[in-house]
Design a protein around this motif. Structure first.
Motif, PDB file in Angstrom:
ATOM      1  N   GLU A 103      -7.164  65.784  30.856  1.00 56.96           N
ATOM      2  CA  GLU A 103      -5.780  66.250  30.795  1.00 56.96           C
ATOM      3  C   GLU A 103      -5.417  66.671  29.370  1.00 56.96           C
ATOM      4  O   GLU A 103      -4.740  67.687  29.155  1.00 56.96           O
ATOM      5  CB  GLU A 103      -4.830  65.155  31.284  1.00 56.96           C
ATOM      6  CG  GLU A 103      -4.998  64.757  32.742  1.00 56.96           C
ATOM      7  CD  GLU A 103      -4.393  65.764  33.708  1.00 56.96           C
ATOM      8  OE1 GLU A 103      -4.058  66.892  33.287  1.00 56.96           O
ATOM      9  OE2 GLU A 103      -4.285  65.426  34.904  1.00 56.96           O
ATOM     10  N   ILE A 104      -5.869  65.904  28.374  1.00 54.98           N
ATOM     11  CA  ILE A 104      -5.610  66.274  26.980  1.00 54.98           C
ATOM     12  C   ILE A 104      -6.308  67.591  26.655  1.00 54.98           C
ATOM     13  O   ILE A 104      -5.734  68.482  26.022  1.00 54.98           O
ATOM     14  CB  ILE A 104      -6.083  65.154  26.029  1.00 54.98           C
ATOM     15  CG1 ILE A 104      -5.195  63.909  26.187  1.00 54.98           C
ATOM     16  CG2 ILE A 104      -6.061  65.629  24.578  1.00 54.98           C
ATOM     17  CD1 ILE A 104      -5.684  62.709  25.412  1.00 54.98           C
ATOM     18  N   ALA A 105      -7.566  67.719  27.095  1.00 55.19           N
ATOM     19  CA  ALA A 105      -8.298  68.964  26.846  1.00 55.19           C
ATOM     20  C   ALA A 105      -7.618  70.149  27.510  1.00 55.19           C
ATOM     21  O   ALA A 105      -7.697  71.287  27.026  1.00 55.19           O
ATOM     22  CB  ALA A 105      -9.737  68.832  27.348  1.00 55.19           C
ATOM     23  N   GLY A 106      -6.942  69.893  28.628  1.00 58.22           N
ATOM     24  CA  GLY A 106      -6.214  70.938  29.329  1.00 58.22           C
ATOM     25  C   GLY A 106      -4.831  71.183  28.775  1.00 58.22           C
ATOM     26  O   GLY A 106      -4.008  71.834  29.422  1.00 58.22           O
ATOM     27  N   PRO A 202     -12.065  70.642  40.145  1.00 61.80           N
ATOM     28  CA  PRO A 202     -11.871  71.983  39.559  1.00 61.80           C
ATOM     29  C   PRO A 202     -11.380  71.949  38.124  1.00 61.80           C
ATOM     30  O   PRO A 202     -11.844  72.737  37.284  1.00 61.80           O
ATOM     31  CB  PRO A 202     -10.854  72.632  40.500  1.00 61.80           C
ATOM     32  CG  PRO A 202     -11.095  71.966  41.806  1.00 61.80           C
ATOM     33  CD  PRO A 202     -11.424  70.539  41.459  1.00 61.80           C
ATOM     34  N   LYS A 203     -10.451  71.020  37.822  1.00 59.59           N
ATOM     35  CA  LYS A 203      -9.978  70.934  36.439  1.00 59.59           C
ATOM     36  C   LYS A 203     -11.056  70.367  35.537  1.00 59.59           C
ATOM     37  O   LYS A 203     -11.156  70.737  34.364  1.00 59.59           O
ATOM     38  CB  LYS A 203      -8.704  70.098  36.355  1.00 59.59           C
ATOM     39  CG  LYS A 203      -8.079  70.144  34.965  1.00 59.59           C
ATOM     40  CD  LYS A 203      -6.644  69.687  34.958  1.00 59.59           C
ATOM     41  CE  LYS A 203      -6.023  69.883  33.582  1.00 59.59           C
ATOM     42  NZ  LYS A 203      -4.601  69.480  33.566  1.00 59.59           N
ATOM     43  N   VAL A 204     -11.866  69.460  36.057  1.00 61.35           N
ATOM     44  CA  VAL A 204     -12.984  68.916  35.284  1.00 61.35           C
ATOM     45  C   VAL A 204     -13.919  70.044  34.853  1.00 61.35           C
ATOM     46  O   VAL A 204     -14.351  70.110  33.695  1.00 61.35           O
ATOM     47  CB  VAL A 204     -13.748  67.861  36.117  1.00 61.35           C
ATOM     48  CG1 VAL A 204     -15.015  67.419  35.395  1.00 61.35           C
ATOM     49  CG2 VAL A 204     -12.859  66.653  36.382  1.00 61.35           C
ATOM     50  N   GLU A 205     -14.221  70.932  35.777  1.00 55.66           N
ATOM     51  CA  GLU A 205     -15.099  72.063  35.469  1.00 55.66           C
ATOM     52  C   GLU A 205     -14.424  73.032  34.501  1.00 55.66           C
ATOM     53  O   GLU A 205     -15.046  73.537  33.576  1.00 55.66           O
ATOM     54  CB  GLU A 205     -15.477  72.765  36.763  1.00 55.66           C
ATOM     55  CG  GLU A 205     -16.314  71.885  37.696  1.00 55.66           C
ATOM     56  CD  GLU A 205     -16.496  72.500  39.070  1.00 55.66           C
ATOM     57  OE1 GLU A 205     -15.914  73.584  39.319  1.00 55.66           O
ATOM     58  OE2 GLU A 205     -17.210  71.901  39.900  1.00 55.66           O
ATOM     59  N   GLU A 206     -13.134  73.269  34.707  1.00 56.01           N
ATOM     60  CA  GLU A 206     -12.398  74.203  33.862  1.00 56.01           C
ATOM     61  C   GLU A 206     -12.340  73.730  32.413  1.00 56.01           C
ATOM     62  O   GLU A 206     -12.382  74.544  31.478  1.00 56.01           O
ATOM     63  CB  GLU A 206     -10.982  74.357  34.421  1.00 56.01           C
ATOM     64  CG  GLU A 206     -10.032  75.185  33.583  1.00 56.01           C
ATOM     65  CD  GLU A 206      -8.619  75.114  34.109  1.00 56.01           C
ATOM     66  OE1 GLU A 206      -7.677  75.232  33.301  1.00 56.01           O
ATOM     67  OE2 GLU A 206      -8.442  74.927  35.327  1.00 56.01           O
TER      68      GLU A 206
END
Length: 305
Positions: A103-106, A202-206
């Motif tokens: 979440e921080i990376a996003g 999907p967010k993990v991959e993104e």
């Protein structure tokens, strides 16, 4: 979720430690050994029990994503601390730590942390056992029991089998009997389901590349004698964050309770001293969302069982 006791106002030259348990455990698993050991070394130590565990309240049944709910709870505790903590997460607790980092990376705004340690925790990208995992098990019977435990967390009825799964054979009986009683008497709600984990993939991959560039100290620790979480699952987590895994020899899955738990504590302490202490310039409060903390001056906080 119930935070661990009252909040201290005292700061320290080193970041606080916030311990997050795995499935079917609670803050009690850290209180046995790790909290007093690190408090003796002048760390502010905190442990929490997730919803449905220990002394915490039940899960909010109206929430469709209990995985996300637990992240919000953890963020609330982090925001209440006087300084950004290092998250020390075990087993399924590591899933929450990984999601926090993703979440921080996003670019999601969350309370700051000073570092993250994941112990005996599979990667979000390898949370479902594959054929390599099955082949690495002692037997198909043992593998089936592991799957049953992971899916239901209600297998604490066979002491011999449970000791084989979670602890080293040489753990003294008096210790195991006490831990087993806590596991059997505690509520056993899974803090996350595989479907909820997979929905987040999907967010993990993104965010995969961004996670390798996070300006935070990150450690991934592998229990050398773990029969529940296989080495390739832990190494997948280390690969995802671009770090080398740290092996804890001769330790079974529940490293914080196992026979040689102090070796694990010493390895964690050495990493904190060499990596986090050298790279952290701590503010006086966790101010990422404007919250400050008021309360007593205790070094160790836990919610008890």
């Amino acid at each position: 979720m119930r935070p661990a006791g009252t909040d201290p106002t005292r700061t320290s030259a080193q970041p606080p430690l916030l311990f997050i348990h795995g499935a079917s455990h609670g803050a009690w698993c850290w209180s046995e050994n790790f909290l007093p050991w690190f408090a003796q070394r002048d760390y502010l130590c905190f442990a929490l029990s997730l919803r449905g565990h220990g002394n915490s309240g039940d899960e909010d049944e109206s929430c469709p994503d209990k995985y996300a709910q637990s992240i919000e709870d953890i963020a609330h505790v982090i925001a209440s601390l006087p300084q950004p903590p290092v998250l020390v997460a075990h087993s399924m607790g590591g899933f929450f730590a990984q999601r926090y980092l993703v979440e921080i990376a996003g670019q999601r705004q969350l309370p700051a942390v000073a570092g993250v340690v994941m112990i005996a925790s599979a990667s979000l990208t390898a949370c479902v056992p594959d054929m390599d995992w099955w082949r690495s098990q002692q037997s198909f019977m043992h593998a089936g029991k592991v799957i049953w435990w992971m899916m239901t967390s209600q297998v604490f009825t066979n002491a011999k089998g449970d000791k084989e799964m979670l602890f080293s054979p040489d753990l003294p009986d008096e210790h195991f009997n006490r831990y087993h009683h806590m596991l059997r008497s505690g509520r056993q709600t899974l803090p996350a389901t595989f479907s909820e984990l997979q929905a987040f993939l999907p967010k993990v991959e993104e965010c995969a590349e961004a996670c390798k560039q996070l300006p935070l100290p990150i450690a991934v620790m592998l229990a050398g004698s773990d029969t529940l979480i296989m080495p390739q699952q832990v190494c997948a987590s280390a690969d995802y964050f671009g770090v080398e895994p740290i092996t804890l020899p001769d330790l079974a899955h529940d490293v914080m309770l196992d026979t040689r738990w102090e070796n694990a504590a010493a390895s964690l302490h050495a990493w904190l001293q060499s990596t986090v202490a050298a790279s952290t310039d701590l503010p006086s409060s966790n101010s990422s969302n404007g919250n400050t903390t008021e309360g007593s001056q205790r070094k160790i906080l836990s919610s008890g069982p």
